[in-house]
Write a protein that holds these residues in place. Sequence first.
Motif, mmCIF file in Angstrom:
data_model
loop_
_atom_site.group_PDB
_atom_site.id
_atom_site.type_symbol
_atom_site.label_atom_id
_atom_site.label_comp_id
_atom_site.label_asym_id
_atom_site.label_seq_id
_atom_site.Cartn_x
_atom_site.Cartn_y
_atom_site.Cartn_z
ATOM 1 N N GLY A 50 42.027 41.266 41.742
ATOM 2 C CA GLY A 50 41.671 40.866 40.395
ATOM 3 C C GLY A 50 41.153 39.445 40.335
ATOM 4 O O GLY A 50 41.214 38.700 41.317
ATOM 5 N N TRP A 51 40.635 39.072 39.173
ATOM 6 C CA TRP A 51 40.139 37.718 38.944
ATOM 7 C C TRP A 51 41.320 36.807 38.635
ATOM 8 O O TRP A 51 42.163 37.135 37.809
ATOM 9 N N ILE A 52 41.357 35.649 39.286
ATOM 10 C CA ILE A 52 42.443 34.695 39.162
ATOM 11 C C ILE A 52 41.865 33.323 38.800
ATOM 12 O O ILE A 52 40.898 32.888 39.406
ATOM 13 N N PRO A 53 42.478 32.609 37.833
ATOM 14 C CA PRO A 53 42.010 31.252 37.547
ATOM 15 C C PRO A 53 42.288 30.348 38.751
ATOM 16 O O PRO A 53 43.383 30.380 39.317
ATOM 17 N N ASN A 54 41.299 29.569 39.153
ATOM 18 C CA ASN A 54 41.440 28.694 40.311
ATOM 19 C C ASN A 54 42.594 27.712 40.162
ATOM 20 O O ASN A 54 43.173 27.291 41.157
ATOM 21 N N GLU A 55 42.962 27.373 38.939
ATOM 22 C CA GLU A 55 44.063 26.431 38.712
ATOM 23 C C GLU A 55 45.405 26.991 39.188
ATOM 24 O O GLU A 55 46.363 26.253 39.337
ATOM 25 N N CYS A 56 45.461 28.299 39.451
ATOM 26 C CA CYS A 56 46.700 28.935 39.924
ATOM 27 C C CYS A 56 46.782 28.961 41.451
ATOM 28 O O CYS A 56 47.756 29.466 41.995
ATOM 29 N N LEU A 57 45.770 28.451 42.147
ATOM 30 C CA LEU A 57 45.695 28.586 43.597
ATOM 31 C C LEU A 57 45.676 27.224 44.295
ATOM 32 O O LEU A 57 45.186 26.252 43.751
ATOM 33 N N ASN A 78 45.242 39.919 30.970
ATOM 34 C CA ASN A 78 45.305 40.721 29.750
ATOM 35 C C ASN A 78 44.541 42.040 29.884
ATOM 36 O O ASN A 78 44.528 42.839 28.964
ATOM 37 N N TYR A 79 43.903 42.281 31.035
ATOM 38 C CA TYR A 79 43.101 43.479 31.241
ATOM 39 C C TYR A 79 43.958 44.651 31.716
ATOM 40 O O TYR A 79 45.031 44.451 32.261
ATOM 41 N N PRO A 80 43.470 45.883 31.547
ATOM 42 C CA PRO A 80 44.207 47.063 32.038
ATOM 43 C C PRO A 80 44.411 46.965 33.549
ATOM 44 O O PRO A 80 43.549 46.470 34.260
ATOM 45 N N ASN A 81 45.554 47.434 34.037
ATOM 46 C CA ASN A 81 45.884 47.399 35.464
ATOM 47 C C ASN A 81 45.710 46.004 36.054
ATOM 48 O O ASN A 81 45.001 45.817 37.040
ATOM 49 N N PRO A 82 46.336 45.019 35.429
ATOM 50 C CA PRO A 82 46.110 43.633 35.853
ATOM 51 C C PRO A 82 46.802 43.295 37.163
ATOM 52 O O PRO A 82 47.777 43.931 37.561
ATOM 53 N N ILE A 83 46.286 42.290 37.821
ATOM 54 C CA ILE A 83 46.955 41.702 38.966
ATOM 55 C C ILE A 83 47.930 40.669 38.396
ATOM 56 O O ILE A 83 47.602 39.938 37.460
ATOM 57 N N THR A 84 49.141 40.666 38.893
ATOM 58 C CA THR A 84 50.155 39.718 38.441
ATOM 59 C C THR A 84 50.547 38.839 39.609
ATOM 60 O O THR A 84 50.844 39.344 40.696
ATOM 61 N N LEU A 85 50.519 37.535 39.402
ATOM 62 C CA LEU A 85 50.838 36.583 40.458
ATOM 63 C C LEU A 85 52.164 35.901 40.199
ATOM 64 O O LEU A 85 52.515 35.624 39.059
#
Length: 65
Positions: free
Chosen positions: A54-61, A16-23
Amino acid sequence: MMTIKNEVVIKNHRSNYPNPITLVEGQRVKIGELYVHELNGWSWCELESTGECGWIPNECLSTER
C-alpha cells in the motif's frame, strides 16, 4: 530489475482505503525505486512479514540502519 530499498516504520499508520495496509512502529517494509513518489510524500511499500502492500506517507519511514 527493480532495486529494493529497506525501511523501518517509525510511526503508526492506517489507511482510509478498503483493504488498507496497517503499519506498526518497528515493522520492516520494502520500497521499490519505481514506486517512490518524492513529489507527493508517499511511497508504495510491502510489509516484509505479511506481503501486504500500500501507499505509505514518507514521514512514517526511516532508512534502515
